[in-house]
Design a protein around this motif. Structure first.
Motif, short mmCIF file in Angstrom:
data_model
loop_
_atom_site.label_atom_id
_atom_site.label_comp_id
_atom_site.label_asym_id
_atom_site.label_seq_id
_atom_site.Cartn_x
_atom_site.Cartn_y
_atom_site.Cartn_z
N GLU A 1 -0.11 -0.67 -1.77
CA GLU A 1 0.55 -1.86 -2.33
C GLU A 1 1.79 -2.26 -1.52
O GLU A 1 2.18 -3.42 -1.52
N LYS A 2 2.41 -1.29 -0.89
CA LYS A 2 3.61 -1.61 -0.13
C LYS A 2 3.27 -2.28 1.20
O LYS A 2 3.94 -3.21 1.61
N TYR B 1 7.97 -5.52 -7.15
CA TYR B 1 9.27 -4.90 -7.46
C TYR B 1 9.79 -5.62 -8.70
O TYR B 1 9.37 -6.73 -9.01
N SER C 1 1.61 -6.35 -2.12
CA SER C 1 1.17 -6.69 -3.48
C SER C 1 1.98 -5.97 -4.55
O SER C 1 1.88 -6.30 -5.73
N LEU C 2 2.79 -5.00 -4.15
CA LEU C 2 3.59 -4.28 -5.14
C LEU C 2 4.65 -5.22 -5.71
O LEU C 2 5.42 -5.81 -4.98
N ASP D 1 1.67 5.21 -3.51
CA ASP D 1 2.23 3.87 -3.67
C ASP D 1 2.23 3.12 -2.34
O ASP D 1 2.93 2.12 -2.19
#
Ligand code: FES
Ligand code: FES
Lengths: 172, 762
Positions: B20-21, B28, B25-26, B17
């Motif tokens: 994306e962090k 939440y 772009s992650l 993960d």
């Protein structure tokens, strides 16, 4: 004055045109001048990589670059951005679509856990290394003292910054 | 071997993960939005204790753009929630008990409108006397906060004869320890998006540590069948125990159902502070005695925990503290008396360490005081009194045989930092007002929920139609690196490549209930699940492959990308081809319970993690400020599943403990928070987090141990405070009893004289 105007809310409130550059793209936005940059980015433009946490300029989760300087988007009013170049985490990265060495350093050193502070952290590191490519430990501490991370204990972050510095040094 | 990138080799991996962090772009769950979305806001009590005489929502309802205004009258089901006891009102009916208590909620077209609507809701209160001190709440004439009284839970334990124990003692120390109302300070505040579906179902996108528990609780509140609610619950921007209990979910769910529109809620920091959980402030009084040689004989403890307005897990936290004030030591005569007490202060609840942090600070402080009385090395005193590998647990309950206590004791003893303790000041010239000391402490910390609390676990492995091997668990990723650990275990135990794997977590429509992601249990339980599934899943895959290939099963093996011929090591069949072959879908699941001790003592643990910490600090006697220079952590938790995650959890836990020790206290006066945001509530920044954190994992388990890795999510946060206290004593001779440490205590007038002299010389 209608209730909406009273609130500074978008609906029916006085909208001003705001011209600025966001992540290299020229933008003309209709926003109420009382709005904060954080809200413009997250709510209007869906650039949610910039995070919201304390909203008083303490945690750095909302850090963006304004004309290359690290700025808390939660403290910046929309009107202050007129004519400025704004770079958010979405605008950080290599030209070929890959990631920045700083981002890679965070990845490889485990400089994050939940990742919520990470965009702001990376923006602060970028601003630091752009102005001072070979910073001392104190400079790193000072540059990141406005970015709170609750998860990693900063060890991974320090290692990531050191690695990013080394890579920059090695790169021609 | 010390844990770092260089010593971890290939096992030091980029988290799945991660990309994306670092690119932002992650999404939440608080980043999500939906077309036609409304904004929710909750009206909370301004008073810590008051009767509600009248609630009038008329004006708020009439405001254009407001779509719903809800009060207790609008709750279709149970107007209460709570993981263990459902006593916290969704909306208060006639009484508020703390400043986070909810009275009403609104949904409006903009966040600003919702905010305005709150101001238009009229509530008449009649103020009641405030109980803002746990000790006072116990007095006869204290106002009653709940009809059953002000005691949420009373937990006792005794063994032996305390009186004769103490009379046989040559040395006795007595002290009272105070610990703060620490705040989780997850960087992502509570929030989420609540979406009513066309078929009448409700989808909840909101962080939690246990999706199925939220679903159960929301079904009670909304009077909807559980299957009608879908909880999507990861990724999470930090929790540390703080998001295990419901927070925004009841309001988001009710508003979405009422308006039939998506509703977004996202707490401001201030709302998060006032409504959210904190670590229980505790007052722990201890009297502990030894014989002339230093053998512990008697230990008496009284605990008062301020649990705040409602129960949540206050009773369970107290049980944990009662167990951990006994710690890894042997005593004949023991008496513990603990109270978890209701007050009008903010809500206390679950927090990383779960009541162990408070207990260990006090207990280790006692050992240091006794060593001083005895004129003995404090570490030697610990060795002398330490539990042996097959001794029972703190309550006398059977526990897994473990050498953990001795292992971490030995490791710390041998560490460079502890070896330096005779002369910590030597290596550097320092200003005369800077004093350096080295201290240490150690602990055993229980994993799992303990006896008497349902603690189910399990998961599923399937071969998906596209050839991916799916690992499906009901756990949550809140930053601790659960996905990274799971991925690494799948790679190592099944020979898979990362690209063969799809991990599915955090969605009640897709995953089995694997129990809560809490109590340092998820890694252990994922490991156990894979152990259980390895044989059945692998043999199903290989049998199917054998059929297709016409080769006998014993010549085949799983590997990266597909099935290999063991002899030639050539890829014979990809997982995709295997998935496309006809036949029933290959899938295996397992469910079991977290292992528990054979005892009737509620909350008693069976598996423990051991840790020892050595810390070097510098005290500035002018400012009274403490700076940590160096830390060493030995952690005996069985094999390391994920080196990067292990290191990160110990480093992160220690940073949280640093705040607990030096700066963090959610101050309250008269039931009101004084520290409303991060400008006054001070968590460590990179500047406070000086020096190295050296982590030494002890992976060796006793022969025949079948329990595998123990949890490490909490243990890094429990032992630093007493080690710092010991180091301060070594440096300046002052015993600390109250956290966070008040700088005034460490300021020294002589230091000012030194400083003046130094200045005048320049
Ligand atoms: S949200 Fe802007 S500094 Fe915290
Ligand atoms: S990684 Fe969670 S706050 Fe920094």
């Amino acid at each position: 004055m209608s209730k909406h105007e009273m609130l500074g809310a978008p609906r029916g409130a006085k909208q001003r045109e705001l011209a600025c550059t966001i992540n290299g793209e020229d933008m003309k936005l209709e926003v109420n001048g009382a709005k904060r940059l954080l809200s413009v980015l997250r709510d209007d433009l869906a650039l949610t990589g910039t995070k919201r946490s304390c909203e008083i300029g303490r945690c750095g989760a909302c850090m963006v670059l304004v004309d290359g300087k690290p700025i808390n988007a939660c403290l910046t009013m929309a009107y202050q951005c007129a004519g400025k170049q704004i770079t958010t985490i979405e605008g950080i990265g290599a030209a070929d679509g890959g990631i920045e060495p700083i981002q890679r350093a965070f990845l490889e050193e485990g400089g994050f856990q939940c990742g919520y502070c990470t965009p702001g952290m990376i923006i602060s590191v970028k601003a630091l290394l752009d102005r001072s490519p070979d910073p001392s430990e104190e400079e790193v501490e000072e540059a990141l003292s406005g970015n709170i991370c609750r998860c990693t204990g900063y060890g991974g972050i320090k290692r990531a910054v050191q690695r990013a510095i080394e890579w920059r040094r090695e790169a021609p | 071997m010390l844990l770092k990138r260089e010593s971890s080799g290939k096992r030091w991996r980029i988290r799945p993960d991660g990309l994306e962090k670092v690119t932002g772009s992650l999404a939440y769950l608080t980043d999500m939005s939906a077309a036609g979305m409304l904004y929710g806001r909750v009206l909370r009590s301004p008073h810590p204790h008051a009767l509600i005489l009248r609630i009038c929502t008329e004006k708020a309802r009439q405001l254009e753009g407001v779509h719903a205004v809800l009060t207790h009258l609008d709750v279709p089901g149970l107007n209460r929630y709570g993981i263990a006891h459902q006593d916290q009102p969704v909306f208060c009916e006639n009484k508020v008990r703390y400043v986070g208590d909810a009275v009403a909620a609104v949904a409006a077209e903009t966040a600003e409108l919702a905010e305005l609507a709150l101001t238009l809701i009229e509530v008449d209160y009649e103020l009641l006397p405030i109980v803002d001190d746990a000790e006072r709440a116990l007095l006869q004439d204290a106002p009653l906060l709940h009809p059953q009284g002000n005691i949420l839970h009373h937990s006792q334990f005794h063994r032996g004869q305390l009186g004769s124990g103490f009379s046989a003692c040559a040395h006795i120390v007595e002290d009272t320890y105070f610990t703060p109302r620490q705040m989780h300070t997850y960087m992502e505040t509570e929030g989420g998006l609540f979406v009513p579906q066309e078929d009448g179902r409700l989808t909840v996108y909101s962080p939690t540590q246990h999706g199925f528990m939220d679903r159960l609780q929301l079904s009670r509140i909304t009077a909807m069948k559980q299957e009608r609610i879908r909880i999507v619950s990861s990724p999470i921007g930090g929790s540390f125990g703080g998001k295990d209990e419901l927070n925004v979910q009841p309001y988001g769910a009710l508003l979405a159902l009422k308006t039939n529109r998506p509703v977004k809620l996202h707490h401001s920091r201030w709302e998060s502070v006032r409504a959210g959980l904190k670590r229980h402030p505790m007052k722990i009084s201890m009297k502990t005695g030894t014989d002339a040689s230093g053998r512990l004989l008697a230990h008496q403890v009284r605990i008062i925990a301020d649990t705040g307005a409602y129960a949540t897990l206050g009773a369970e936290v107290l049980n944990f503290t009662v167990e951990h004030v006994l710690g890894p030591y042997r005593y004949e005569h023991v008496e513990v008396d603990g109270y978890s007490v209701y007050t009008n202060n903010g809500m206390s609840g679950e927090f990383r360490g779960f009541g162990g942090n408070q207990a260990i600070f006090a207990l280790e402080g006692q050992l240091d005081r006794l060593a001083e009385k005895l004129g003995m090395d404090p570490w030697e005193l610990r060795r002398m009194n330490m539990r042996m590998p097959d001794d029972p647990g703190p309550f006398g309950q059977p526990i897994v045989v473990t050498e953990g206590a001795m292992q971490v004791w030995n490791a710390a003893e041998a560490s460079d930092l502890w070896q330096e303790r005779g002369a910590p000041n030597r290596e550097e010239e320092r200003e005369p007002w800077l004093k350096v000391g080295i201290g240490s402490a150690f602990t055993m910390h229980g994993g799992g929920l303990g006896v008497g609390i349902p603690d189910p676990a399990g998961g599923r492995l399937s071969l998906a139609a596209d050839g991916r091997i799916e690992a499906i668990f009901g756990y949550e990723e809140f930053g601790q690196g659960l996905l990274a650990t799971l991925e690494l275990m799948l790679i190592e135990q099944f020979g898979l490549a990362a690209s063969d794997i799809r991990m599915i977590i955090g969605d009640t429509d897709l995953v089995p209930d694997s129990g809560s992601t809490t109590a340092s249990r998820a890694t252990s339980m994922m490991w156990k699940t894979l152990q259980n599934l390895k044989l059945p899943f692998t043999s199903q895959l290989l049998e199917r492959a054998a059929e297709l290939l016409g080769i006998s099963v014993d010549k085949l093996a799983m590997g990266a990308g597909g099935i290999y011929e063991t002899a030639g090591n050539t890829l014979l069949l990809s997982y995709k081809e295997l998935a496309e072959a006809e036949g029933e879908r290959i899938s295996c699941s397992t469910s079991f319970l977290f292992p528990t001790s054979d005892t009737s003592r509620t909350g008693a643990h069976f598996l423990y993690t051991y840790a020892a910490v050595v810390v070097k600090v510098e005290i500035n006697q002018l400012t009274g400020r403490v700076r940590v220079l160096d830390q060493y952590h030995a952690v005996a938790a069985g094999p390391v599943m994920n080196p990067q995650g292990f290191l990160g959890q110990i480093e992160g836990g220690s940073s949280m403990a640093l705040g607990f020790t030096l700066t963090e206290d959610a101050l309250m006066q008269q039931g009101q928070y004084m520290t409303k945001n991060l400008d006054t509530y001070l968590v460590p920044t990179i500047v406070e987090h000086r020096g190295a954190v050296t982590v030494e994992p002890i992976e060796h388990l006793p022969q025949g141990d079948s329990y595998g890795p123990r949890g490490i999510g909490e243990v890094g946060s429990v032992t630093l405070a007493p080690a710092i206290a010991a180091a301060i004593h070594q440096a300046v001779g002052i015993r600390v009893t109250k956290l966070p440490i008040e700088p005034e205590l460490l300021q020294n007038d002589c230091a000012f004289a030194f400083a003046e002299e130094a200045v005048s010389k320049r």
